[in-house]
Design a protein around this motif. Structure first.
Motif, mmCIF file in Angstrom:
data_model
loop_
_atom_site.group_PDB
_atom_site.id
_atom_site.type_symbol
_atom_site.label_atom_id
_atom_site.label_comp_id
_atom_site.label_asym_id
_atom_site.label_seq_id
_atom_site.Cartn_x
_atom_site.Cartn_y
_atom_site.Cartn_z
ATOM 1 N N TYR A 11 1.130 -1.272 -0.411
ATOM 2 C CA TYR A 11 0.323 0.058 -0.327
ATOM 3 C C TYR A 11 0.791 1.392 0.275
ATOM 4 N N PHE A 12 1.091 2.448 -1.142
ATOM 5 C CA PHE A 12 1.380 3.383 -1.233
ATOM 6 C C PHE A 12 0.206 4.450 -0.218
ATOM 7 N N GLU A 16 -2.694 6.856 -2.584
ATOM 8 C CA GLU A 16 -3.464 5.624 -2.099
ATOM 9 C C GLU A 16 -3.790 4.412 -3.163
ATOM 10 N N ILE A 17 -2.873 4.358 -3.471
ATOM 11 C CA ILE A 17 -2.762 3.044 -4.436
ATOM 12 C C ILE A 17 -2.762 1.667 -4.031
ATOM 13 N N LEU A 18 -3.356 0.180 -3.790
ATOM 14 C CA LEU A 18 -3.182 -0.218 -3.333
ATOM 15 C C LEU A 18 -2.520 -1.497 -4.384
ATOM 16 N N ARG A 19 -1.521 -2.561 -4.584
ATOM 17 C CA ARG A 19 -1.185 -2.838 -5.461
ATOM 18 C C ARG A 19 -0.727 -4.209 -4.391
ATOM 19 N N ALA A 26 -0.208 -12.275 -11.586
ATOM 20 C CA ALA A 26 -0.702 -10.939 -11.693
ATOM 21 C C ALA A 26 -0.443 -10.038 -11.056
ATOM 22 N N VAL A 27 -0.370 -9.032 -11.491
ATOM 23 C CA VAL A 27 -0.345 -7.594 -10.396
ATOM 24 C C VAL A 27 -1.300 -6.584 -10.869
ATOM 25 N N TYR A 28 -1.703 -6.247 -9.870
ATOM 26 C CA TYR A 28 -2.988 -5.459 -10.175
ATOM 27 C C TYR A 28 -2.788 -3.687 -9.116
ATOM 28 N N GLU A 29 -3.007 -3.127 -9.790
ATOM 29 C CA GLU A 29 -3.056 -1.905 -9.004
ATOM 30 C C GLU A 29 -4.773 -0.766 -8.409
ATOM 31 N N TYR A 30 -4.916 -0.825 -7.098
ATOM 32 C CA TYR A 30 -6.373 -0.202 -7.360
ATOM 33 C C TYR A 30 -6.029 0.822 -6.137
ATOM 34 N N PHE A 31 -6.789 1.968 -7.007
ATOM 35 C CA PHE A 31 -6.850 3.181 -7.505
ATOM 36 C C PHE A 31 -7.651 4.110 -5.719
ATOM 37 N N LYS A 32 -7.318 5.006 -4.789
ATOM 38 C CA LYS A 32 -8.166 5.685 -4.163
ATOM 39 C C LYS A 32 -8.713 4.574 -3.237
#
Length: 65
Positions: A11-12, A16-19, A26-32
Motif C-alpha cells: 500500500y502506498f 492511496e494505491i493498493l498493489r 498477475a499484478v494489479y493496482e487499485y486506486f484511491k
C-alpha cells in the motif's frame, strides 16, 4: 493464514494505491483506496473474499503485469 488468492500486497499511502500481487503472478493496482479500507483488509480473515466483496466493486484498477 496464507491466502489462496493474494500472494502479497503493498500500500502506498501517499497516493492511496493498493498493489496486489496474486498467487498467479498477475499484478494489479487499485486506486484511491483509503487507509481505513487497508486496515480492514489487513485484518480480514480471507484476503480473497475481502478483495472480491469490498475492493474490486468499489475501486478502479488496472493490470500492470
Amino acid at each position: 493464514m496464507p491466502s489462496s488468492v493474494v500472494n502479497h500486497f503493498i500500500y502506498f499511502p501517499e497516493t492511496e494505491i493498493l498493489r496486489i500481487i496474486y498467487q498467479s503472478g498477475a499484478v494489479y493496482e487499485y486506486f484511491k483506496v483509503p487507509p481505513e479500507i487497508i486496515g480492514k483488509f489487513k485484518e480480514a480473515r480471507s484476503k480473497g473474499q475481502f478483495l472480491n466483496k469490498v475492493i474490486k466493486p468499489r475501486f478502479e484498477y488496472r493490470k500492470i503485469e
